[in-house]
Design an enzyme around this catalytic site. Structure first.
Site, PDB file in Angstrom:
ATOM      1  N   ASP A   1       0.870  -1.171   0.000  1.00 50.55           N
ATOM      2  CA  ASP A   1       0.000   0.000   0.000  1.00 50.55           C
ATOM      3  C   ASP A   1       0.909   1.224   0.000  1.00 50.55           C
ATOM      4  O   ASP A   1       1.454   1.615   1.040  1.00 50.55           O
ATOM      5  CB  ASP A   1      -0.915  -0.001   1.221  1.00 50.55           C
TER       6      ASP A   1
ATOM      7  N   ASN B   1       2.943   4.680 -11.625  1.00 51.32           N
ATOM      8  CA  ASN B   1       1.592   4.693 -12.187  1.00 51.32           C
ATOM      9  C   ASN B   1       0.501   4.697 -11.115  1.00 51.32           C
ATOM     10  O   ASN B   1      -0.552   5.289 -11.323  1.00 51.32           O
ATOM     11  CB  ASN B   1       1.430   3.467 -13.100  1.00 51.32           C
TER      12      ASN B   1
ATOM     13  N   TYR C   1      -6.340  16.698  -7.176  1.00 54.22           N
ATOM     14  CA  TYR C   1      -5.827  15.713  -8.144  1.00 54.22           C
ATOM     15  C   TYR C   1      -4.848  16.398  -9.107  1.00 54.22           C
ATOM     16  O   TYR C   1      -3.749  15.891  -9.367  1.00 54.22           O
ATOM     17  CB  TYR C   1      -7.001  15.094  -8.909  1.00 54.22           C
TER      18      TYR C   1
ATOM     19  N   LYS D   1      -0.791  15.833 -10.047  1.00 54.87           N
ATOM     20  CA  LYS D   1      -0.335  15.503 -11.405  1.00 54.87           C
ATOM     21  C   LYS D   1       0.587  16.593 -11.987  1.00 54.87           C
ATOM     22  O   LYS D   1       1.496  16.291 -12.759  1.00 54.87           O
ATOM     23  CB  LYS D   1      -1.540  15.238 -12.317  1.00 54.87           C
TER      24      LYS D   1
END
Ligand SMILES: NC(=O)c1ccc[n+]([C@@H]2O[C@H](COP(=O)([O-])OP(=O)(O)OC[C@H]3O[C@@H](n4cnc5c(N)ncnc54)[C@H](OP(=O)(O)O)[C@@H]3O)[C@@H](O)[C@H]2O)c1
Length: 235
Positions: free
Chosen positions: A60, A88, A153, A157
């Site tokens: 995890d 990823n 988010y 990124k």
């Protein structure tokens, strides 16, 4: 190519599984990771039935110390070699900025950004000794632009792209490449229930092919921020 090793995080489904599959097909020895033990075991069994060399490590990556433990186990399996790291594993979240708690911030960032930083640092040490390697960061079109409810988010990124640019600058003289992939909607479990239908989305295999293509380029050639868009779409 037979003795080359690739470590792909979050490879129990979607984009990560497609990349692991593509690299294994090309002859890489592949380390797959995820939290779902049974699924990971089944995928590794399926890979070996098809003559591919792979192992699975349950981890995890949002938890402290897990990225480091997983990386150490991966290197034991590979005999100390790491040619490709694909950061990823990630999760998606939507909220208004005013609703983002410190806990929600840390939870998403620990997986989407902190784990890639830790793993990239560990990989750089190995790759500098090897004088070569590639680090691939799976960013997003949300890493190029942010919209209402995507601040958290998108920040993760955008951050992956910053990490990629520094890795490229720090690794160039050692023959180490880094690049970020920025797809729009990809048909994976993450986009289940999205308003766009899966057959109108980018397919995981497309992302995998682009990663594999980059890995096959000549030593002096590098792609930067590979944006993958849906035909006719703005996102
Ligand atoms: N789908 C899209 O439209 C899209 C577009 C642009 C970018 N991306 C990015 O692409 C990456 C892969 O997403 P996907 O669409 O392929 O989603 P997915 O099918 O849901 O896959 C996510 C992967 O991450 C793993 N994962 C999730 N939480 C984890 C944790 N705490 N620790 C370790 N592994 C964890 C999952 O494995 P377990 O559940 O077994 O842990 C799974 O293998 C993400 O970084 C995502 O942000 C996706």
């Amino acid at each position: 190519m037979k003795d080359r090793t690739a470590l792909v995080t979050g490879s129990t489904s979607g984009i990560g599984l497609a990349i692991a599959d593509e690299l294994a097909r090309e002859g890489y020895r592949v380390v797959l990771t995820g939290r779902r033990k049974e699924r990971l075991e089944k995928i590794v069994e399926d890979f070996s039935e098809r003559g591919r060399t792979a192992t699975g490590i349950v981890a995890d990556l949002a938890k402290p110390g897990e990225a480091e433990r997983m990386f150490t186990e991966a290197l034991v399996w590979s005999g100390g070699r790491l040619d490709v790291l694909v950061n990823n594993a990630g999760t998606w979240q939507q909220s208004l900025v005013e609703d983002i708690t410190r806990e929600a911030f840390r939870s998403l960032m620990s997986l989407n950004l902190e784990a890639p930083f830790i793993l990239s640092g560990l990989a750089m040490k190995i790759m500098k000794e090897q004088k070569g390697g590639t680090i691939v960061n799976i960013s997003s079109v949300a890493g190029l632009e942010a919209w209402a409810r995507t601040a958290l988010y998108s920040a993760s990124k955008f951050g992956l792209r910053a990490l990629t640019q520094s890795l490229l600058a720090e690794g160039a003289s050692f023959g180490i490449k880094a690049f970020a992939v920025c797809p729009g909607y990809v048909a994976t479990p993450m986009t289940d229930g999205a308003q766009v239908s899966p057959d109108e989305m980018i397919q995981p295999h497309d992302v995998a092919r682009i990663v594999a293509t980059h890995l096959s380029l000549s030593p002096a050639t590098v792609l930067k921020d590979v944006v993958i868009s849906r035909l006719g779409a703005e996102d």
